[in-house]
Scaffold this active site. Structure first.
Site, PDB file in Angstrom:
ATOM      1  N   ASP A 198       0.825  -1.206   0.000  1.00  0.00           N
ATOM      2  CA  ASP A 198       0.000   0.000   0.000  1.00  0.00           C
ATOM      3  C   ASP A 198       0.859   1.256   0.000  1.00  0.00           C
ATOM      4  OD1 ASP A 198      -1.950  -1.894   0.233  1.00  0.00           O
ATOM      5  OD2 ASP A 198      -2.824  -1.108   2.074  1.00  0.00           O
ATOM      6  N   SER A 248       1.652  -7.154   9.321  1.00  0.00           N
ATOM      7  CA  SER A 248       0.379  -7.297   8.608  1.00  0.00           C
ATOM      8  C   SER A 248       0.010  -8.714   8.210  1.00  0.00           C
ATOM      9  CB  SER A 248       0.401  -6.414   7.356  1.00  0.00           C
ATOM     10  OG  SER A 248       1.480  -6.751   6.527  1.00  0.00           O
ATOM     11  N   THR A 270      -7.920  -3.466  16.125  1.00  0.00           N
ATOM     12  CA  THR A 270      -9.086  -2.903  16.810  1.00  0.00           C
ATOM     13  C   THR A 270      -8.664  -1.843  17.811  1.00  0.00           C
ATOM     14  OG1 THR A 270     -10.284  -4.993  16.519  1.00  0.00           O
ATOM     15  CG2 THR A 270     -11.137  -3.468  18.165  1.00  0.00           C
ATOM     16  N   HIS A 322      -7.069  -6.415   0.038  1.00  0.00           N
ATOM     17  CA  HIS A 322      -6.706  -5.766  -1.219  1.00  0.00           C
ATOM     18  C   HIS A 322      -5.340  -6.268  -1.648  1.00  0.00           C
ATOM     19  CE1 HIS A 322      -5.835  -3.269   2.275  1.00  0.00           C
ATOM     20  NE2 HIS A 322      -4.784  -2.781   1.640  1.00  0.00           N
ATOM     21  N   ARG A 335       2.010  -7.757  -3.532  1.00  0.00           N
ATOM     22  CA  ARG A 335       1.656  -8.427  -2.288  1.00  0.00           C
ATOM     23  C   ARG A 335       2.774  -9.375  -1.890  1.00  0.00           C
ATOM     24  NH1 ARG A 335      -1.266  -7.444   2.190  1.00  0.00           N
ATOM     25  NH2 ARG A 335      -3.425  -8.143   1.982  1.00  0.00           N
TER      26      ARG A 335
END
Length: 345
Positions: free
Chosen positions: A13, A82, A156, A181, A186
């Site tokens: 990203d 991630s 969260t 996404h 990736r």
């Protein structure tokens, strides 16, 4: 010229966002942990105008220093541990970076702006993994969270601390609750890239099988290049708000396998897939599909292209990469030049 600071600029990203902002005339700064980070070179090559700053989401003074050097109008906090699967093995590290890292970034921003947080707009990369054991289908901005992994729990916390700084200090801070996404950028450990690269390697005779866990899990998959535009649009609004960003379509890992293997001329993928119980999550998230009505209405955002196009693009990119001459054109295995003038100390 507007100025933007991106944490996690070396990720999928981050690179797409850096290119997007540079094309809009931004002066782009990227936070990189350690000046020997080998993933910095592709960023410098993709966005020649970018300036890199050394900093760590575990170290508040380094974040304040980066903000003072960049003097940004906008901050995009994309950095995180991630990979969901790794979060069970490294739960503490995931919490430190993906969760508490958001708090440190917001606190650094409060110090940098001398409590005038509203003058720098802040974007937090939230995640559909926060929904976890979903309470409703599809999921939108009001759907309750029930995270099912240390990653989801950390995200969260990051989401709610962003809301808290908005409500407590008047920060222009918003979260994009992004569903899965993907792109050719990736990481190889993610299931989409594992499948597309695996199918390409199998077609080229470089391997025989792919090891996968739950092939019936369903996800809402879109293109990362579209999703970074939504991040930018969120920070251009008069008032901050949180938005779900998703395609609204759901597909299984089986669908992913069908499209990827057909693209390389293999009709039956079953002989090439090994089921590995160790790859099944301790607590699975079975069905994620987002309702991005709010983003479509308020931001004018919508995804381009469909799921088959995305997976075919990724397979084609992997085939092209695997058939290049045996050298390292992207420089991904070499550290960036520490004397590069775009490194700001």
């Amino acid at each position: 010229m507007p100025r933007a600071l991106i944490t996690g600029i070396t990720g999928q990203d981050g690179r797409y966002l850096a290119e997007f902002l540079a094309a809009k005339g931004y002066e782009v700064f990227g936070l990189v942990r350690g000046q020997n980070n080998p993933r910095a070179r592709p960023v410098l090559e993709a966005v020649p105008s970018v300036r890199l700053l050394s900093g760590d989401l575990r170290d508040l003074p380094s974040l304040v220093g980066a903000l003072d050097a960049a003097r940004p109008d906008e901050v995009y906090n994309l950095a995180a541990i991630s990979f969901v699967g790794m979060s069970w093995r490294q739960a503490e590290l995931t919490s430190e970076i993906t969760g508490l890292g958001v708090l440190r970034m917001l606190e650094a921003l409060r110090i940098h702006t001398r409590d005038d947080l509203a003058r720098v707009r802040f974007y937090q990369a939230s995640s559909s993994e926060m929904f976890g054991k979903v309470r409703e289908v599809p999921q939108n901005e009001t759907t309750p969270f029930h995270p099912r992994s240390p990653y989801g729990v950390a995200k969260t916390f990051g989401h709610y601390i962003t809301v808290n700084y908005r409500e407590s200090y008047g920060a222009y801070a918003c979260s994009g609750i992004l569903f899965n996404h993907e792109s050719p950028r990736r990481g190889h450990e993610f299931v989409t890239r594992k499948v597309t690269r695996g199918a390409a390697r199998i077609a080229l005779g470089l391997q025989d099988t792919i090891a996968l866990g739950n092939v019936d899990a369903r996800r809402d998959w879109g293109f990362a290049g579209d999703y970074v535009e939504a991040m930018w649009l969120m920070l251009q609004q008069d008032e901050p708000h949180d938005y779900v960003i998703a395609t609204g379509e759901t597909h299984t890992v089986r669908d992913l396998l069908d499209i990827a293997f057909r693209r390389v001329g293999i009709d039956d993928w079953e002989p090439h897939v090994r089921r590995e119980p160790r790859l099944i999550r301790p607590a699975e998230v079975d069905l994620l599909v987002g309702d991005s009505t709010l983003a479509r209405e308020r931001l004018g955002w919508k995804p381009r292209g469909g799921f088959p196009d995305l997976i075919e693009m990724m397979v084609d990119a992997d085939l092209a990469d695997l058939t290049r001459p045996a050298h390292d054109p992207a420089g991904t295995d070499r550290p960036a030049d520490l004397e590069d003038p775009r490194w700001t100390r």
